[in-house]
Write a protein that holds these residues in place. Structure first.
Motif: not given
Length: 127
Positions: A42-59
């Protein structure tokens, strides 16, 4: 109905492979961006960072998988055109079935048959 706007056969494989990579990378970005956001602490900043990290690794992985599928499909399609000396829906149907079968060869006979049927259906639906 023939498609005259397409590239000739050797270049068609590269064009389809690139288009499939782009489609997979865009779809993978959307999917994994949302997945990374939802699975983060939880936490908007953590969620946003996690979203970009996952996107960068898996897309790019998803894009690469789509590129393999598209390239193999086009290679088989061009081979069918060369062998049969004509372009018709049977080339796409056969290409879809063979692509599905080849990509599932490591999973056994049942998976080969199932993937060939799904690949045939997808190629027929694409027409």
């Amino acid at each position: 109905m023939e498609d005259y706007a397409r590239e000739p056969c050797p270049w068609r494989i590269m064009e389809d492979c690139g288009g499939a990579f782009s489609m997979g990378a865009i779809g993978g970005s959307l999917f994994h961006g949302i997945k990374g956001y939802r699975n983060a602490p939880s936490g908007n900043y953590r969620r946003l960072i996690s979203s970009f990290v996952t996107l960068k690794e898996r897309a790019p992985v998803v894009g690469g998988n789509f590129a393999v599928w598209g390239g193999l499909f086009s290679a088989i399609d061009c081979t069918m055109v060369y062998i049969r000396k004509k372009e018709d829906p049977w080339n796409s149907i056969t290409s879809g079935a063979l692509t599905g079968a080849i990509l599932s060869v490591r999973n056994g006979t049942g998976a080969i048959i199932g993937s060939a049927v799904i690949g045939k259906w997808f190629a027929n639906y694409r027409q």
